[in-house]
Design a protein around this motif. Sequence first.
Motif, PDB file in Angstrom:
ATOM      1  N   LYS A  84       0.835  -1.207   0.000  1.00  0.00           N
ATOM      2  CA  LYS A  84       0.000   0.000   0.000  1.00  0.00           C
ATOM      3  C   LYS A  84       0.865   1.251   0.000  1.00  0.00           C
ATOM      4  O   LYS A  84       0.596   2.195  -0.742  1.00  0.00           O
ATOM      5  CB  LYS A  84      -0.933  -0.012   1.208  1.00  0.00           C
ATOM      6  N   GLY A  87       2.377   1.563  -3.508  1.00  0.00           N
ATOM      7  CA  GLY A  87       1.366   1.955  -4.490  1.00  0.00           C
ATOM      8  C   GLY A  87       0.965   3.412  -4.361  1.00  0.00           C
ATOM      9  O   GLY A  87       0.884   4.138  -5.366  1.00  0.00           O
ATOM     10  N   ILE A  88       0.745   3.864  -3.137  1.00  0.00           N
ATOM     11  CA  ILE A  88       0.333   5.256  -2.933  1.00  0.00           C
ATOM     12  C   ILE A  88       1.464   6.208  -3.295  1.00  0.00           C
ATOM     13  O   ILE A  88       1.239   7.217  -3.973  1.00  0.00           O
ATOM     14  CB  ILE A  88      -0.184   5.467  -1.497  1.00  0.00           C
ATOM     15  N   TYR A  89       2.689   5.888  -2.881  1.00  0.00           N
ATOM     16  CA  TYR A  89       3.818   6.753  -3.229  1.00  0.00           C
ATOM     17  C   TYR A  89       4.019   6.791  -4.743  1.00  0.00           C
ATOM     18  O   TYR A  89       4.285   7.854  -5.314  1.00  0.00           O
ATOM     19  CB  TYR A  89       5.106   6.314  -2.523  1.00  0.00           C
ATOM     20  N   PHE A  90       3.884   5.634  -5.386  1.00  0.00           N
ATOM     21  CA  PHE A  90       4.033   5.595  -6.841  1.00  0.00           C
ATOM     22  C   PHE A  90       2.970   6.470  -7.510  1.00  0.00           C
ATOM     23  O   PHE A  90       3.282   7.237  -8.427  1.00  0.00           O
ATOM     24  CB  PHE A  90       3.943   4.162  -7.365  1.00  0.00           C
ATOM     25  N   LEU A  91       1.724   6.359  -7.061  1.00  0.00           N
ATOM     26  CA  LEU A  91       0.655   7.175  -7.650  1.00  0.00           C
ATOM     27  C   LEU A  91       0.897   8.662  -7.425  1.00  0.00           C
ATOM     28  O   LEU A  91       0.759   9.468  -8.353  1.00  0.00           O
ATOM     29  CB  LEU A  91      -0.702   6.766  -7.082  1.00  0.00           C
ATOM     30  N   ILE A  92       1.264   9.028  -6.193  1.00  0.00           N
ATOM     31  CA  ILE A  92       1.539  10.434  -5.890  1.00  0.00           C
ATOM     32  C   ILE A  92       2.653  10.968  -6.795  1.00  0.00           C
ATOM     33  O   ILE A  92       2.518  12.021  -7.418  1.00  0.00           O
ATOM     34  CB  ILE A  92       1.924  10.609  -4.406  1.00  0.00           C
ATOM     35  N   SER A  94       3.846   9.700  -9.603  1.00  0.00           N
ATOM     36  CA  SER A  94       3.492   9.622 -11.027  1.00  0.00           C
ATOM     37  C   SER A  94       2.572  10.754 -11.449  1.00  0.00           C
ATOM     38  O   SER A  94       2.704  11.289 -12.550  1.00  0.00           O
ATOM     39  CB  SER A  94       2.812   8.295 -11.333  1.00  0.00           C
ATOM     40  N   PHE A  95       1.634  11.109 -10.568  1.00  0.00           N
ATOM     41  CA  PHE A  95       0.680  12.159 -10.913  1.00  0.00           C
ATOM     42  C   PHE A  95       1.321  13.531 -11.042  1.00  0.00           C
ATOM     43  O   PHE A  95       0.744  14.427 -11.644  1.00  0.00           O
ATOM     44  CB  PHE A  95      -0.488  12.203  -9.928  1.00  0.00           C
TER      45      PHE A  95
END
Length: 148
Positions: A84, A87-92, A94-95
Amino acid sequence: MKKKIILRGTIGIPTGITIGYLITIFSSLVLGKGYYSPCVPELVSKMGNEINAVILQTILCALIGVVFGSGSVVWEMEHWSIAKQTGIYFLISSFVMMPTAWFLRWMEHTVTSFLSYLGIYVMIFILIWLTQYLSNMHDVKKINEKLK
């Protein structure tokens, strides 16, 4: 937690700018044929002149640093799984990274180029993640040996 986010985001500003400039130096060494190129020619054209392009790129590199720095607090969420957190760090990250790269023309404006850039970003992310993970596991092993 808010103080950590603000502090890390603030520290991220010079870090993001520094990394951005190191990348321009490295890419100029590889592709510049002896000349320094502070940003891609397409951005200079879009912005009207080189100084405007450099200022915009510097501001957006600072923004990347803020997001990466402040987003790093997810690694301290002990009640979250490593999956988790990752995934959250990657999304942050990446965005902020992908639109910035698109806007600064670090990639051609095609679907293929976007996917290639994303693929490279994912590979770099995984490499850094694995390096950090293995380093942390090594530290844990040392601590456990001392406890025995």
